[in-house]
Write an enzyme that holds these catalytic residues in place. Structure first.
Site, PDB file in Angstrom:
ATOM      1  N   SER A  22       0.745  -1.362   0.240  1.00  0.00           N
ATOM      2  CA  SER A  22      -0.028  -0.022   0.352  1.00  0.00           C
ATOM      3  C   SER A  22       0.675   1.259   0.325  1.00  0.00           C
ATOM      4  O   SER A  22       1.825   1.318   0.179  1.00  0.00           O
ATOM      5  CB  SER A  22      -1.320  -0.085   1.165  1.00  0.00           C
ATOM      6  N   TYR A  52      -3.023  -0.948  10.513  1.00  0.00           N
ATOM      7  CA  TYR A  52      -3.121  -1.134   9.053  1.00  0.00           C
ATOM      8  C   TYR A  52      -1.472  -1.058   8.563  1.00  0.00           C
ATOM      9  O   TYR A  52      -0.660  -1.307   7.655  1.00  0.00           O
ATOM     10  CB  TYR A  52      -3.737  -0.752   8.623  1.00  0.00           C
TER      11      TYR A  52
END
Ligand code: BGC
Length: 272
Positions: free
Chosen positions: A157, A170
């Protein structure tokens, strides 16, 4: 004039894509199959969704698809999932460690369950799948379908780089995937196993629906994207197919940002 269709870049190869029953994973599974690879479509729950994706792929005339259940955070599930895919296809050449979840909370409110679920799926899952992939590639040795012994592609990401308040679990997993990817890329390159990451920005999927599904939310999100549009799974899937192919044979240990410029600190275009 040569009217033959170009040979498919991944013909004869077998792939496993985790979390392939929706979003970016689904896009990657469809694209790899369109490029000729057979694809194991991993899911955890709702087999009917994964089966429907496989039916579509099998009708499309590229590689074949099978649905395969397994929770990547569990060692036994990962072993069974790899064994199942290898039994069906003979071996694997491409493993896309894509499965990922968010369980968002501010630090002071975050529960241990939220922390552990996200670490379990996103980071432990990546480790378990990479380990199983490297074991299988090494066990079976070179095949004449690719110049590499095998390819491991992580879905990381932009948040392996951009800190993300309210999502520290996350962001921690994505920072972890970066070090996991680079460490094992260094370790496995001499064996001709290529390990790389794709780092998507804001891609329109279920994981971030709240960030794009009203005009106000979409406008706020677009301010973070110099290119001015929210991404779609195909933006990421095309890069995955290229990373899986011999066209990227000299790419190893790379993080490829597919983010419309989100990592370019757009606030500085008019500030600083
Ligand atoms: C997250 C999305 C988010 C995007 C950009 C992704 O990794 O899963 O929820 O929209 O990063 O911030």
């Amino acid at each position: 004039m040569n009217t033959q269709p170009a040979p498919k870049r991944l013909a004869g190869q077998n792939a496993l894509v985790t979390g392939a029953n929706s979003g970016i994973g689904e896009g990657i599974a469809r694209e790899l199959a369109a490029e000729g690879a057979n694809v194991a479509v991993n899911y955890v729950v709702q087999p009917e969704t994964a089966e429907a994706i496989c039916d579509d792929i099998n009708k499309a005339g590229g590689g074949k698809a099978i649905a395969i259940q397994g929770d990547v955070s569990k060692e036994d599930d990962v072993q069974a999932m790899f064994a199942g895919a290898i039994k069906q296809f003979g071996t694997l050449d491409i493993v896309c460690s894509n499965a990922g979840i968010q369980r968002d909370a501010r630090l002071v409110d975050m529960t241990i369950a939220q922390w552990e679920q996200v670490i379990g799926v996103n980071l432990t899952g990546a480790f378990l799948c990479a380990r199983a992939a490297a074991r299988e590639f090494t066990r079976r040795g070179m095949r004449d379908v690719s110049r590499a012994l095998g390819k491991i592609i992580f879905t990381s990401s932009v948040h392996q780089e951009i800190p993300w308040g309210g999502h520290c679990n996350y962001a921690t997993t994505k920072g972890g995937i970066m070090q996991l990817m680079e460490s094992i890329a260094q370790e496995l390159a001499p064996r001709k196993i290529r390990v790389n990451s794709i780092c998507p920005g804001a891609i329109e999927t279920a994981i971030n629906r709240k960030a794009w599904d009203t005009p106000q939310a979409a406008a706020a999100l677009e301010k973070l994207i110099p290119f001015g549009r929210i991404g779609v799974p195909a933006d990421v899937a095309k890069v995955a197919a290229w990373l899986a192919s011999d066209e990227s044979d000299y790419i190893c240990g790379a993080s490829i940002y597919v983010d419309g410029g989100m990592t370019l600190y757009p606030g500085f275009a008019t500030g600083g």
